[in-house]
Structures are given as structure tokens and as C-alpha cells.
Design a protein around this motif. Structure first.
Motif, PDB file in Angstrom:
ATOM      1  N   VAL B  17       9.654   9.963  -5.721  1.00 39.17           N
ATOM      2  CA  VAL B  17       8.949   9.094  -6.674  1.00 39.17           C
ATOM      3  C   VAL B  17       8.344   7.894  -5.941  1.00 39.17           C
ATOM      4  CG1 VAL B  17       9.265   7.528  -8.636  1.00 39.17           C
ATOM      5  CG2 VAL B  17      10.335   9.782  -8.673  1.00 39.17           C
ATOM      6  N   SER B  18       9.122   7.317  -5.025  1.00 32.48           N
ATOM      7  CA  SER B  18       8.662   6.141  -4.284  1.00 32.48           C
ATOM      8  C   SER B  18       7.470   6.475  -3.386  1.00 32.48           C
ATOM      9  CB  SER B  18       9.825   5.598  -3.450  1.00 32.48           C
ATOM     10  OG  SER B  18       9.410   4.495  -2.685  1.00 32.48           O
ATOM     11  N   ALA B  19       7.567   7.577  -2.637  1.00 29.63           N
ATOM     12  CA  ALA B  19       6.470   7.979  -1.746  1.00 29.63           C
ATOM     13  C   ALA B  19       5.221   8.296  -2.556  1.00 29.63           C
ATOM     14  CB  ALA B  19       6.888   9.195  -0.920  1.00 29.63           C
ATOM     15  N   GLY B  20       5.405   8.997  -3.675  1.00 31.19           N
ATOM     16  CA  GLY B  20       4.271   9.319  -4.534  1.00 31.19           C
ATOM     17  C   GLY B  20       3.658   8.068  -5.135  1.00 31.19           C
ATOM     18  N   GLY B  21       4.515   7.122  -5.556  1.00 27.05           N
ATOM     19  CA  GLY B  21       4.025   5.876  -6.143  1.00 27.05           C
ATOM     20  C   GLY B  21       3.189   5.072  -5.151  1.00 27.05           C
ATOM     21  N   ALA B  22       3.629   5.060  -3.887  1.00 29.45           N
ATOM     22  CA  ALA B  22       2.891   4.344  -2.845  1.00 29.45           C
ATOM     23  C   ALA B  22       1.508   4.967  -2.651  1.00 29.45           C
ATOM     24  CB  ALA B  22       3.686   4.372  -1.541  1.00 29.45           C
ATOM     25  N   LEU B  23       1.462   6.305  -2.594  1.00 31.85           N
ATOM     26  CA  LEU B  23       0.179   7.002  -2.415  1.00 31.85           C
ATOM     27  C   LEU B  23      -0.743   6.791  -3.609  1.00 31.85           C
ATOM     28  CD1 LEU B  23       1.216  10.467  -0.920  1.00 31.85           C
ATOM     29  CD2 LEU B  23      -0.146   8.681   0.182  1.00 31.85           C
ATOM     30  N   GLY B  24      -0.171   6.900  -4.809  1.00 35.09           N
ATOM     31  CA  GLY B  24      -0.976   6.735  -6.021  1.00 35.09           C
ATOM     32  C   GLY B  24      -1.544   5.333  -6.130  1.00 35.09           C
ATOM     33  N   ALA B  25      -0.709   4.316  -5.834  1.00 37.69           N
ATOM     34  CA  ALA B  25      -1.166   2.933  -5.905  1.00 37.69           C
ATOM     35  C   ALA B  25      -2.275   2.690  -4.878  1.00 37.69           C
ATOM     36  CB  ALA B  25       0.004   1.977  -5.662  1.00 37.69           C
ATOM     37  N   LEU B  26      -2.130   3.279  -3.698  1.00 33.03           N
ATOM     38  CA  LEU B  26      -3.144   3.123  -2.650  1.00 33.03           C
ATOM     39  C   LEU B  26      -4.473   3.745  -3.084  1.00 33.03           C
ATOM     40  CD1 LEU B  26      -3.691   2.140   0.236  1.00 33.03           C
ATOM     41  CD2 LEU B  26      -2.948   4.380   1.060  1.00 33.03           C
ATOM     42  N   ALA B  27      -4.396   4.915  -3.693  1.00 33.48           N
ATOM     43  CA  ALA B  27      -5.614   5.581  -4.163  1.00 33.48           C
ATOM     44  C   ALA B  27      -6.296   4.752  -5.253  1.00 33.48           C
ATOM     45  CB  ALA B  27      -5.275   6.976  -4.695  1.00 33.48           C
ATOM     46  N   ARG B  28      -5.491   4.176  -6.163  1.00 32.09           N
ATOM     47  CA  ARG B  28      -6.068   3.326  -7.218  1.00 32.09           C
ATOM     48  C   ARG B  28      -6.731   2.094  -6.607  1.00 32.09           C
ATOM     49  NH1 ARG B  28      -2.909  -0.423  -9.192  1.00 32.09           N
ATOM     50  NH2 ARG B  28      -1.071   0.903  -8.969  1.00 32.09           N
ATOM     51  N   TYR B  29      -6.055   1.476  -5.627  1.00 31.24           N
ATOM     52  CA  TYR B  29      -6.610   0.303  -4.960  1.00 31.24           C
ATOM     53  C   TYR B  29      -7.937   0.658  -4.280  1.00 31.24           C
ATOM     54  CZ  TYR B  29      -6.752  -3.686  -1.692  1.00 31.24           C
ATOM     55  OH  TYR B  29      -7.119  -4.792  -0.973  1.00 31.24           O
ATOM     56  N   GLY B  30      -7.971   1.821  -3.647  1.00 28.74           N
ATOM     57  CA  GLY B  30      -9.199   2.272  -2.998  1.00 28.74           C
ATOM     58  C   GLY B  30     -10.335   2.448  -3.989  1.00 28.74           C
ATOM     59  N   GLY B  41     -18.091  -7.180 -16.697  1.00 33.34           N
ATOM     60  CA  GLY B  41     -18.608  -5.811 -16.708  1.00 33.34           C
ATOM     61  C   GLY B  41     -17.556  -4.809 -17.141  1.00 33.34           C
ATOM     62  N   PHE B  42     -18.005  -3.634 -17.517  1.00 32.89           N
ATOM     63  CA  PHE B  42     -17.094  -2.562 -17.941  1.00 32.89           C
ATOM     64  C   PHE B  42     -16.311  -2.060 -16.720  1.00 32.89           C
ATOM     65  CE2 PHE B  42     -15.774   1.587 -19.408  1.00 32.89           C
ATOM     66  CZ  PHE B  42     -15.620   1.446 -20.774  1.00 32.89           C
ATOM     67  N   PRO B  43     -14.976  -2.062 -16.791  1.00 34.88           N
ATOM     68  CA  PRO B  43     -14.160  -1.648 -15.631  1.00 34.88           C
ATOM     69  C   PRO B  43     -14.171  -0.121 -15.446  1.00 34.88           C
ATOM     70  CG  PRO B  43     -12.901  -2.993 -17.197  1.00 34.88           C
ATOM     71  CD  PRO B  43     -14.140  -2.547 -17.896  1.00 34.88           C
ATOM     72  N   TRP B  44     -15.294   0.394 -14.941  1.00 35.04           N
ATOM     73  CA  TRP B  44     -15.465   1.846 -14.825  1.00 35.04           C
ATOM     74  C   TRP B  44     -14.447   2.500 -13.902  1.00 35.04           C
ATOM     75  CZ3 TRP B  44     -17.785   4.572 -18.259  1.00 35.04           C
ATOM     76  CH2 TRP B  44     -18.868   4.053 -18.968  1.00 35.04           C
ATOM     77  N   ALA B  45     -14.102   1.790 -12.796  1.00 37.03           N
ATOM     78  CA  ALA B  45     -13.197   2.409 -11.819  1.00 37.03           C
ATOM     79  C   ALA B  45     -11.833   2.710 -12.443  1.00 37.03           C
ATOM     80  CB  ALA B  45     -13.037   1.502 -10.605  1.00 37.03           C
ATOM     81  N   LEU B  46     -11.234   1.722 -13.100  1.00 36.41           N
ATOM     82  CA  LEU B  46      -9.913   1.969 -13.684  1.00 36.41           C
ATOM     83  C   LEU B  46     -10.012   2.920 -14.876  1.00 36.41           C
ATOM     84  CD1 LEU B  46      -6.944   1.082 -13.117  1.00 36.41           C
ATOM     85  CD2 LEU B  46      -7.132  -0.171 -15.262  1.00 36.41           C
ATOM     86  N   PHE B  47     -11.141   2.855 -15.593  1.00 35.87           N
ATOM     87  CA  PHE B  47     -11.361   3.816 -16.680  1.00 35.87           C
ATOM     88  C   PHE B  47     -11.305   5.237 -16.113  1.00 35.87           C
ATOM     89  CE2 PHE B  47     -14.403   6.593 -18.846  1.00 35.87           C
ATOM     90  CZ  PHE B  47     -13.937   6.555 -20.150  1.00 35.87           C
ATOM     91  N   GLY B  48     -12.027   5.456 -15.011  1.00 37.90           N
ATOM     92  CA  GLY B  48     -12.039   6.775 -14.384  1.00 37.90           C
ATOM     93  C   GLY B  48     -10.672   7.176 -13.856  1.00 37.90           C
ATOM     94  N   VAL B  49      -9.976   6.216 -13.252  1.00 34.08           N
ATOM     95  CA  VAL B  49      -8.637   6.478 -12.708  1.00 34.08           C
ATOM     96  C   VAL B  49      -7.688   6.926 -13.822  1.00 34.08           C
ATOM     97  CG1 VAL B  49      -6.586   5.267 -11.829  1.00 34.08           C
ATOM     98  CG2 VAL B  49      -8.777   5.014 -10.654  1.00 34.08           C
ATOM     99  N   ASN B  50      -7.683   6.194 -14.939  1.00 28.43           N
ATOM    100  CA  ASN B  50      -6.746   6.508 -16.016  1.00 28.43           C
ATOM    101  C   ASN B  50      -7.089   7.817 -16.727  1.00 28.43           C
ATOM    102  OD1 ASN B  50      -4.954   4.384 -15.671  1.00 28.43           O
ATOM    103  ND2 ASN B  50      -6.117   2.992 -16.970  1.00 28.43           N
TER     104      ASN B  50
END
Lengths: 124, 150
Positions: B17-30, B41-50
Motif C-alpha cells: 500500500v505504501s509503495a503504491g501510494g508513493a507511486l500514485g502520489a508522484l503520478a498525480r504531482y506530475g 481556472g477549471f482544474p482539468w488535471a485533477l479532474f482527469g486524474v480523479n
């Protein structure tokens, strides 16, 4: 080095969500996903506090990357919220599904608002 | 999932869970760095991520948890990919902060569109992905024999 802070926060936030969800669901053996709703509200409160503190110069942008983007981002989840809502709807509990959406969104919105005020007050 | 049987939590599951969480958070940050939302503005990036993360968990859970497939799915697939990567990738707190920021910035219409649009996109995504995956696997109907995602 910013990404290292996000990775560290994510590595802590995700297992924290897993453990909190287990603990909450063990106490409330209902069909309602209280665990996810609780971590989403708690993480939103914390993100509000950090964002408010950064805005009032009481915390650095590094704290926001570690605790906000990393920890709170991974502590809270949209994917599990969506899946649990789908499961409620598919099992015929459409009212609970609608309630989950309403309560989760309003609780998280209230939490970030309250958190931002608290975090801003820290900075004076 | 081995840790489900008792009150104890397996370290292997927590590590996954921890390793996956680190990877997922990094991908979201990217994604947020690649497509930054301008102020107001409309937060398109997080909209797409979610929306993407919700669709992927719909497919994943059908693959690893429904109709007895949890018996042969790799035991760490669900904690790593579902709870970790997708849980860390998507974010409810940043979503709520985005809505709050748009409201505070005097963009009530955009805030409402973003708040409701994400709910609609994510629920539509998880439903459609689960349906398509079930069909691809040759089974119909709502197989709700699986467990909770996390």
C-alpha cells in the motif's frame, strides 16, 4: 527535490488511509463506507490547515508538498469513493449511494473551509 | 487479502500500500505540474486524474475481486494497485480544496460545474469501466460478490 517530499508523503498517507479505514469499518459494520468518508474529511481538514498556514507564511511550501500534496493527497481517495458508491447502487441501495456522495462532498468542503481558517489563524 | 482474516495487519500488505501510494502520489504531482490550472481556472488535471483513477479501479476490482477471482488474483495486486497506486493517485482533499478555492475566488458557476462534473465523471467512469470489463470477461450483470476496495 520537490518530488521526494511528495513521494514520502504518499508513502505515509496511503497506509494511514488503509489502517484508518479498517479501524473505522470494524466499529461500524454497516453497508455505508464510513471509513473512506472519514479519511476524506480528515485529510481535507488537514490540507485546509496546511494551505491556510502556507498562505499566512506560518509554513513553507515544502510543508505543503510533503503534508498537502503527498500525505493528504494519498490519505484521501476519489477512486475508492467512486467504487464504493457504485457498489451501493448496484446492490440496490441507491439512497445510501446518493447519501454517500452528498455527505462525502459536503463534509470535505466543510473540512477544507474550517481547516483553512484554522491554518490562517496560526499565522496570525 | 491475507490481512482480512484477523485483527493483525500484514507487513507485506502495508508495504504494498505504501509503495503504491508513493507511486500514485508522484503520478498525480506530475500531472498537476504538466497541466497547471491558472488561478480561477477549471482544474482539468485533477479532474482527469480523479476520473481516470475511478475508471481504472472499476476495471481492477472486477478483475481481482468479483466472481471468485480473488482466489487466483495475485494477493498483493489489490492492496498495491487499488489501495496504493489508485488511492494515492486520486485525491478527495485536493478536489475539495479546488472547489473551495474557486468559490473563494468568486467563480461559483465554475466551482459547481467542477464539483458536480467530477462526481459525474468519476461515477460514470467506474460504472462504464466495470461494465466493459465484465463484458470482456464474458459475464453479465452486477457481480457484487467482491469486497470493499479499501
Amino acid at each position: 527535490m520537490n518530488w521526494v517530499l511528495v513521494v514520502l508523503g504518499g508513502a505515509v498517507g496511503a497506509p494511514l488511509r488503509y489502517l484508518t479505514d479498517r479501524a473505522v469499518q470494524a466499529r461500524h459494520a454497516s453497508g455505508f463506507p464510513w471509513g473512506t468518508c472519514a479519511v476524506n474529511a480528515a485529510g481535507s481538514l488537514l490540507l485546509g490547515v496546511v494551505t491556510g498556514a502556507v498562505a499566512s507564511d506560518a509554513a513553507s511550501s515544502y510543508a505543503h508538498l510533503l503534508v498537502g500534496t503527498g500525505l493528504c493527497g494519498a490519505l484521501t481517495t476519489y477512486s475508492t469513493f467512486s467504487y464504493e458508491t457504485l457498489r451501493l447502487a448496484e446492490s440496490g441501495q441507491r439512497l445510501l449511494a446518493a447519501l454517500n456522495v452528498t455527505v462525502s462532498v459536503l463534509a470535505a468542503l466543510g473540512a477544507v473551509t474550517l481547516g483553512s481558517a484554522l491554518g490562517g489563524a496560526v499565522g496570525g | 487479502m491475507p490481512a482480512r482474516s484477523g485483527p493483525g495487519v500484514s507487513w507485506a500488505v502495508l508495504g504494498a500500500v505504501s509503495a503504491g501510494g508513493a507511486l500514485g502520489a508522484l503520478a498525480r504531482y506530475g500531472a498537476l505540474l504538466a497541466w497547471p490550472a491558472p488561478a480561477g481556472g477549471f482544474p482539468w488535471a485533477l479532474f482527469g486524474v480523479n476520473v481516470l483513477g475511478s475508471g481504472l479501479i472499476g476495471a481492477l476490482m472486477v478483475l481481482v475481486a468479483e466472481n471468485g477471482r480473488d482466489r487466483w488474483a495475485p494477493p498483493l495486486a489489490r492492496p498495491f494497485l487499488g489501495v496504493g497506486v489508485l488511492g494515492g493517485f486520486t485525491s478527495f482533499s485536493t478536489y475539495a480544496m479546488d472547489v473551495s478555492g474557486l468559490l473563494a475566488g468568486g467563480e461559483p458557476v465554475k466551482a459547481t460545474a467542477y464539483a458536480l462534473g467530477t462526481v459525474g465523471g468519476a461515477l460514470g467512469g467506474v460504472w462504464a469501466a466495470a461494465a466493459v470489463t465484465r463484458r470482456a470477461l464474458g459475464r453479465r450483470g452486477g457481480g457484487v460478490a467482491g469486497g470493499r476496495a479499501a
